[in-house]
Design a protein around this motif. Structure first.
Motif, mmCIF file in Angstrom:
data_model
loop_
_atom_site.group_PDB
_atom_site.id
_atom_site.type_symbol
_atom_site.label_atom_id
_atom_site.label_comp_id
_atom_site.label_asym_id
_atom_site.label_seq_id
_atom_site.Cartn_x
_atom_site.Cartn_y
_atom_site.Cartn_z
ATOM 1 N N TYR A 175 10.524 57.930 -3.407
ATOM 2 C CA TYR A 175 10.974 58.995 -4.457
ATOM 3 C C TYR A 175 11.859 58.670 -5.371
ATOM 4 N N PHE B 193 3.902 60.311 -7.168
ATOM 5 C CA PHE B 193 3.081 61.375 -6.254
ATOM 6 C C PHE B 193 2.536 62.501 -6.789
ATOM 7 N N ILE C 34 -0.985 61.650 -7.240
ATOM 8 C CA ILE C 34 -1.896 61.510 -6.098
ATOM 9 C C ILE C 34 -2.358 63.108 -5.626
ATOM 10 N N TYR D 25 -7.373 62.984 -2.497
ATOM 11 C CA TYR D 25 -6.239 63.749 -1.654
ATOM 12 C C TYR D 25 -6.238 65.298 -1.633
ATOM 13 N N GLY E 237 3.125 71.415 1.896
ATOM 14 C CA GLY E 237 2.768 70.117 1.831
ATOM 15 C C GLY E 237 2.792 69.057 2.837
ATOM 16 N N SER E 238 3.105 69.546 4.037
ATOM 17 C CA SER E 238 2.846 68.766 5.402
ATOM 18 C C SER E 238 4.180 67.721 5.169
ATOM 19 N N SER E 239 5.122 67.835 4.437
ATOM 20 C CA SER E 239 6.148 66.985 4.560
ATOM 21 C C SER E 239 6.868 66.698 5.774
ATOM 22 N N ASN F 119 6.119 63.621 8.023
ATOM 23 C CA ASN F 119 6.945 62.476 8.080
ATOM 24 C C ASN F 119 7.957 62.219 9.147
ATOM 25 N N TYR G 2 -5.349 58.560 1.913
ATOM 26 C CA TYR G 2 -4.233 57.768 1.940
ATOM 27 C C TYR G 2 -4.493 56.264 1.450
ATOM 28 N N THR H 157 -2.471 55.709 -4.576
ATOM 29 C CA THR H 157 -1.592 55.813 -3.461
ATOM 30 C C THR H 157 -0.859 54.231 -3.141
ATOM 31 N N PHE I 99 1.907 53.730 -5.469
ATOM 32 C CA PHE I 99 3.153 54.632 -4.660
ATOM 33 C C PHE I 99 4.015 54.089 -3.667
ATOM 34 N N MET J 174 1.089 54.397 6.995
ATOM 35 C CA MET J 174 1.122 53.381 5.688
ATOM 36 C C MET J 174 2.025 52.192 5.973
ATOM 37 N N GLU K 285 5.373 54.621 6.139
ATOM 38 C CA GLU K 285 5.136 56.009 6.471
ATOM 39 C C GLU K 285 4.285 56.492 7.546
ATOM 40 N N SER L 248 2.447 59.939 8.584
ATOM 41 C CA SER L 248 2.150 61.310 8.067
ATOM 42 C C SER L 248 1.523 62.045 9.549
#
Ligand code: AVJ
Length: 337
Positions: free
Chosen positions: A53, A61, A64, A70, A178-180, A183, A224, A231, A234, A270, A298, A300
């Motif tokens: 980020y 993002f 995405i 997505y 957002g399901s962060s 991570n 993804y 992606t 990204f 990822m 990453e 997820s």
């Protein structure tokens, strides 16, 4: 937006902004440089997803979230769209009427902008590691809600959630969409949730959490590894951010984007894979990568409704309920302290 009388008519038109992150410049605070060097020199190389980020990464993002593959962002927005009133009523039933809404990983603040008219917070606190991107977004929110008291925080909250005094203590509600949370590895996710559920630390009344649910591998991997390659861009942009922070010499053309669903661990992984043997250099270091060797960028994690409900209870939240879409692809949880 007509606010109750006790809320001051007009707060200053521009949001307050406190940058608690970019001060950690390389070489001084054992911040990014040490963390990145250790991750890259490890036998199984890895870089934290927070380094996606930078300004470009935040924009990628955003792109995405517009991709057909997505599904998380629009599925979550659909749940909020269908359940705004119930969610606001659930908070009101606990006596929470004008919360201090703390938005973790706020990004462009679009999700909060949809929620604010329903929750009518008396203070909005967007938090993000991408400080410049967030500053612009907070100004957008202010122009949309001129009377709203906004305190933007540039911050790496994965390292801890110590909020400054400018953040009101009363009726805090964490908003983590957002399901962060995905991570974090589950044990770290538990610790993070425990911090929010602990009245002494989080000092919050509750948490509104968006979580992506387990589903078929094809749907997950397409989300993804999209056909346009956004992606992939990204993921590779992370190497450009690392070059910026570490003065390293990664060449993104030498790396291939990899996204796979690890069913045993219930997570999307990822990676960036070296397309041939190569070396990367930065001050004091040289790291050799064999052809096919990977850098993990990453995880997820994907949860079940029961699994996340249990984790929230284990973390100390007392009332846990959720709303999900008809296919049970995504869920929004309310967890009260
Ligand atoms: C912002 C962490 C929720 O894991 O789905 C999107 C980031 N990574 N595409 C996610 C991401 C690849 C996203 N989170």
């Amino acid at each position: 937006m007509n606010l109750p009388l006790n809320i001051p008519a007009l707060s200053p038109a521009s949001p307050q902004f406190i940058n608690l992150y970019t001060d950690a410049v390389p070489g001084q605070a054992p911040g990014p440089v040490q963390e990145l060097s250790e991750g890259l020199m490890a036998a199984a190389a890895s870089v934290s997803p927070k380094y996606f980020y930078n300004a470009l990464g935040s924009k990628l993002f955003e792109a995405i979230t517009a991709l057909s593959e997505y599904y998380p962002t629009r599925t979550e927005a659909g749940i909020f769209g269908a359940s705004h009133a119930q969610i606001a009523q659930t908070l009101a039933d606990r006596g929470i009427h004008h919360p201090c809404l703390i938005d973790l990983g706020a990004g462009n603040c679009a999700k909060a902008m949809a929620l604010i008219p329903h929750l009518q917070p008396r203070q909005y606190v967007p938090v993000d590691i991408s400080a410049d991107f967030l500053k612009e977004a907070a100004e957008q929110v202010q122009s949309r809600f001129p009377a709203l008291d906004i305190v933007g925080l540039g911050m790496d909250f994965s390292a801890g959630l110590a909020l400054p005094d400018e953040v009101q203590a009363h009726d805090r509600v964490f908003f983590y969409p957002g399901s962060s949370l995905g991570n974090f590895h589950p044990e770290q996710a538990l610790q993070f949730l425990q911090h929010m559920a602990d009245p002494a630390q989080g000092r919050a009344r509750g948490l509104l959490l968006g979580i992506d649910l387990v589903k078929d591998t094809a749907t997950l991997e397409a989300a993804y590894d999209d056909s346009l390659g956004v992606t992939a861009a990204f993921n590779k942009n992370l190497l450009l951010n690392v070059n910026q922070l570490l003065q390293s010499d990664f060449d993104v053309r030498q790396w291939r984007h990899v996204a796979l669903f690890n069913a045993a661990q219930s997570r999307i992984e990822m990676h960036l894979e070296a397309m041939h043997a190569l070396s990367v250099r930065w001050p004091g270091h040289t790291r050799r990568f064999e052809a096919g060797e990977r850098i993990h960028t990453e995880s997820s994690y994907k949860y079940t409704l029961g699994g996340m409900t249990a984790l929230l209870k284990q973390a100390g939240f007392r009332q846990v309920r959720h709303w999900s879409d008809p296919q049970n692809w995504f869920a929004v949880f309310w967890a009260a302290v």
